[in-house]
Write a protein that holds these residues in place. Structure first.
Motif, mmCIF file in Angstrom:
data_model
loop_
_atom_site.group_PDB
_atom_site.id
_atom_site.type_symbol
_atom_site.label_atom_id
_atom_site.label_comp_id
_atom_site.label_asym_id
_atom_site.label_seq_id
_atom_site.Cartn_x
_atom_site.Cartn_y
_atom_site.Cartn_z
ATOM 1 N N VAL A 48 -3.822 0.351 -6.216
ATOM 2 C CA VAL A 48 -4.445 0.755 -5.049
ATOM 3 C C VAL A 48 -4.436 -0.137 -3.732
ATOM 4 C CG1 VAL A 48 -6.473 1.765 -3.910
ATOM 5 C CG2 VAL A 48 -5.754 2.373 -6.386
ATOM 6 N N LEU A 65 -2.799 1.623 -0.519
ATOM 7 C CA LEU A 65 -3.579 2.239 0.495
ATOM 8 C C LEU A 65 -3.558 1.585 1.659
ATOM 9 C CD1 LEU A 65 -5.798 4.171 1.367
ATOM 10 C CD2 LEU A 65 -7.533 2.602 0.389
ATOM 11 N N ASN A 81 -14.315 -3.053 -2.016
ATOM 12 C CA ASN A 81 -13.892 -2.178 -3.090
ATOM 13 C C ASN A 81 -14.526 -3.028 -4.519
ATOM 14 O OD1 ASN A 81 -11.447 -0.393 -2.284
ATOM 15 N ND2 ASN A 81 -11.188 -2.518 -1.405
ATOM 16 N N HIS A 123 -14.026 1.706 -7.986
ATOM 17 C CA HIS A 123 -12.950 1.785 -8.791
ATOM 18 C C HIS A 123 -13.571 2.023 -10.206
ATOM 19 C CE1 HIS A 123 -10.034 1.394 -5.600
ATOM 20 N NE2 HIS A 123 -10.842 0.579 -5.178
ATOM 21 N N VAL A 176 -12.921 7.100 -6.915
ATOM 22 C CA VAL A 176 -11.373 7.462 -6.753
ATOM 23 C C VAL A 176 -11.151 8.838 -7.323
ATOM 24 C CG1 VAL A 176 -10.751 5.066 -6.559
ATOM 25 C CG2 VAL A 176 -11.212 5.883 -8.925
ATOM 26 N N ASN A 179 -6.812 9.003 -5.865
ATOM 27 C CA ASN A 179 -5.706 7.940 -5.426
ATOM 28 C C ASN A 179 -4.327 8.941 -5.760
ATOM 29 O OD1 ASN A 179 -7.284 5.681 -5.467
ATOM 30 N ND2 ASN A 179 -7.189 5.497 -7.748
ATOM 31 N N CYS A 211 -9.890 7.364 -11.955
ATOM 32 C CA CYS A 211 -8.964 8.069 -11.345
ATOM 33 C C CYS A 211 -7.767 8.087 -12.532
ATOM 34 C CB CYS A 211 -8.443 7.737 -10.137
ATOM 35 S SG CYS A 211 -6.799 8.492 -9.674
ATOM 36 N N LEU A 225 -3.954 6.031 -13.301
ATOM 37 C CA LEU A 225 -2.617 6.251 -12.386
ATOM 38 C C LEU A 225 -1.449 6.358 -13.342
ATOM 39 C CD1 LEU A 225 -3.241 2.897 -10.388
ATOM 40 C CD2 LEU A 225 -3.706 5.120 -9.671
ATOM 41 N N TRP A 230 0.660 8.910 -1.330
ATOM 42 C CA TRP A 230 -0.725 8.260 -0.837
ATOM 43 C C TRP A 230 -0.668 9.038 0.718
ATOM 44 C CZ3 TRP A 230 -5.220 5.923 -1.933
ATOM 45 C CH2 TRP A 230 -5.095 5.330 -2.954
ATOM 46 N N PRO A 267 -4.200 11.157 0.328
ATOM 47 C CA PRO A 267 -5.554 10.469 0.364
ATOM 48 C C PRO A 267 -5.690 9.643 1.471
ATOM 49 C CG PRO A 267 -3.862 10.075 -1.884
ATOM 50 C CD PRO A 267 -3.169 11.326 -0.693
#
Ligand code: GLC
Length: 479
Positions: A22, A26, A136, A165, A214, A247, A382, A384, A463, A466
């Motif tokens: 991320v 991001l 974070n 997260h 997330v 995410n 989340c 991935l 992305w 988001p």
């Protein structure tokens, strides 16, 4: 908008998990948005310091006071093509001189307290006043607290967003950490205090202007004791400022049309042939018979309990008796799971392959060559890899929790409507039920299965959306 992102890891420099991914994508996505100026702060770990590929320059150095300690902080800078300026905080005692993994030292609390304070100090020395600081997980949880306590002269207009997260790791420290390391004014003790100890994540939840996590489902789940690891009350009180943003994934890297790691390239229109070639090559690579009709069930994961491996262990033998399928596991982790899959592979050498290793190239070939992707996580903020799998046309079977629930809406028996197969309650039989529905579609209605794969491949997991959501929230807190 001026945005400072602060985190303990970020790919490609350093990564131990999803946070690293991320923190690669991001900041980049935010910097692509017109009018934004994005800086990213990371610790200057030994692994980064020793890597000759990064053109890092030293900008300045200053001292950071941490209780009675006065510590050196060097500020290293890297200009990136995507417009993001990366600042690494250099200190050999805390980061640069330690060869081991990036977390797990006895003084992690002090290390990341130093990092958090050094980031804020750096802003004042650089005279960079961000509109928003996005920080974070527990490692940068002290940033909003320090900002309120000590940086109101310089950064009084700067707002903070703290992103969770994973609530499992909260940064617990003993009560004396408050005086010894932080030396904050006394009125800040209640915000960090939890049962007489210091909980850094709690501090951030209380002090930040906005708390995000997330996925939207995980934001709701965090109000419940089952998911919140003791922070349910704190998070319920903060519900008014808690938001979920799902995410994205790096669709440039994860792209079956260009991925250099996979043997055949394909897109949403050509995947039938492309995936068949990838599947045959993968079966050969991992020592399974090259049977095009045996559905290949795959998993790329840390072998950790909360990834739902106990469910897979519980159903694996029954699955192998009752279904004609192959199972491929890629990952390392807890010894009992490594042993279980090694034994299962020894018992069923023609059906099961256990690749107990960490290998990014092989991971890409697994996403591309698999038919069905398993992700029965007990909880998942989340996730991935379910998105990676779908991007490569591999149909996910997931526990409907957290980000899995938000990214994998359930398909029906004909494979219509949703994007994969899901089960609601965390138990092996329900997981097996979902798997069987998916396998039955594969065996009895291959066209239905293909149209599901096609839909998976057509989703936008980039992305862009988001990043826009982050911007909306930034604008809200900045008024
Ligand atoms: C953590 C979570 C994972 C999430 C990732 C990135 O690793 O466990 O679900 O996708 O962070 O936010």
């Amino acid at each position: 908008m001026k945005i400072a992102v602060m985190a303990s890891e970020g790919a490609p420099y350093i990564k131990s998990g999803g946070l690293g991914d991320v923190m690669e994508a991001l900041p980049s996505a935010l910097s692509r948005i017109e009018g934004n100026e994005v800086v990213l702060f990371l610790p200057y770990y030994k692994k980064i310091k020793d890597n000759p590929n990064y053109a890092v320059e030293q900008v300045m150095h200053f001292d950071v006071q941490l209780g009675w300690r006065q510590q050196y902080a060097g500020l290293m800078r890297l200009h990136r093509e995507d417009g993001v300026t990366v600042y690494f905080i250099d200190n050999d005692y805390y980061f640069g001189g330690r060869p081991g993994p990036i977390y797990g030292d006895g003084d992690d609390g002090e290390r990341f307290a130093f990092f958090s304070k050094a980031c804020l100090e750096a802003l004042t020395h650089l005279a960079f006043v961000p509109d928003v600081i996005q920080c974070n997980d527990w490692q940068t949880a002290l940033v909003p607290v320090f900002l309120k306590a000590w940086y109101q002269d310089w950064l009084s207009q700067t707002k903070t967003m703290f992103t969770i997260h994973n609530v499992e790791y909260q940064g617990w420290e003993s009560g004396c950490f408050f005086d010894d390391v932080l030396a904050l004014p006394w009125e800040y003790r209640p915000c960090l205090d939890m049962h007489g100890q210091m909980n850094l994540m709690k501090g951030a939840i209380e002090a930040a202007d906005l708390v995000s996590t997330v996925s939207e489902t995980y934001a709701r789940e965090l109000m419940y004791p089952y998911y919140a690891h003791g922070l349910d009350h704190v998070l319920s009180h903060a519900a008014w400022k808690l938001r979920g943003i799902t995410n994205g994934i790096d669709i440039g890297t994860f792209n079956p049309e260009t991925d250099p790691h996979i043997p055949a390239h394909y897109n949403a229109d050509t995947f039938a042939a492309g995936k068949a070639a990838c599947k045959a090559a993968l079966q050969k690579e991992v020592g399974l018979p090259q049977d095009p009709d045996a559905p290949l069930l795959v998993m790329v994961t840390r072998l950790a309990g909360h990834k739902g491996l106990d469910l897979l262990c519980y159903v694996a033998r029954r699955l192998l008796w009752e279904e004609n399928c192959q199972i491929l596991i890629l990952g390392t982790g807890e010894p009992q799971f490594e042993a279980f899959f090694r034994e299962l592979a020894a018992e069923y050498p023609n059906r099961v392959s256990a690749q107990i290793t960490f290998n990014l190239g092989l991971a890409a070939r697994v996403y591309a060559g698999g038919d069905i992707y398993l992700m029965p996580s007990k909880s998942e903020p989340c996730g991935l890899s379910q998105m990676n799998a779908m991007r490569y046309g591999t149909v996910p079977v997931v526990h409907a929790t957290g980000g899995l629930r938000d990214t994998v809406p359930p398909a029906d028996e004909k494979g219509e409507n949703g994007l994969g197969f899901t089960f609601q309650s965390y138990n092996g039989d329900d997981f097996l039920g979902a798997l069987k529905r998916c396998l039955s579609l594969y065996h009895s209605n291959r066209d239905g299965f293909r149209s599901l794969q096609h839909r998976d491949m057509c989703q936008d997991f980039s992305w862009d959306k988001p990043a826009q959501r982050y911007m909306e929230l930034f604008r809200q807190i900045c008024g």
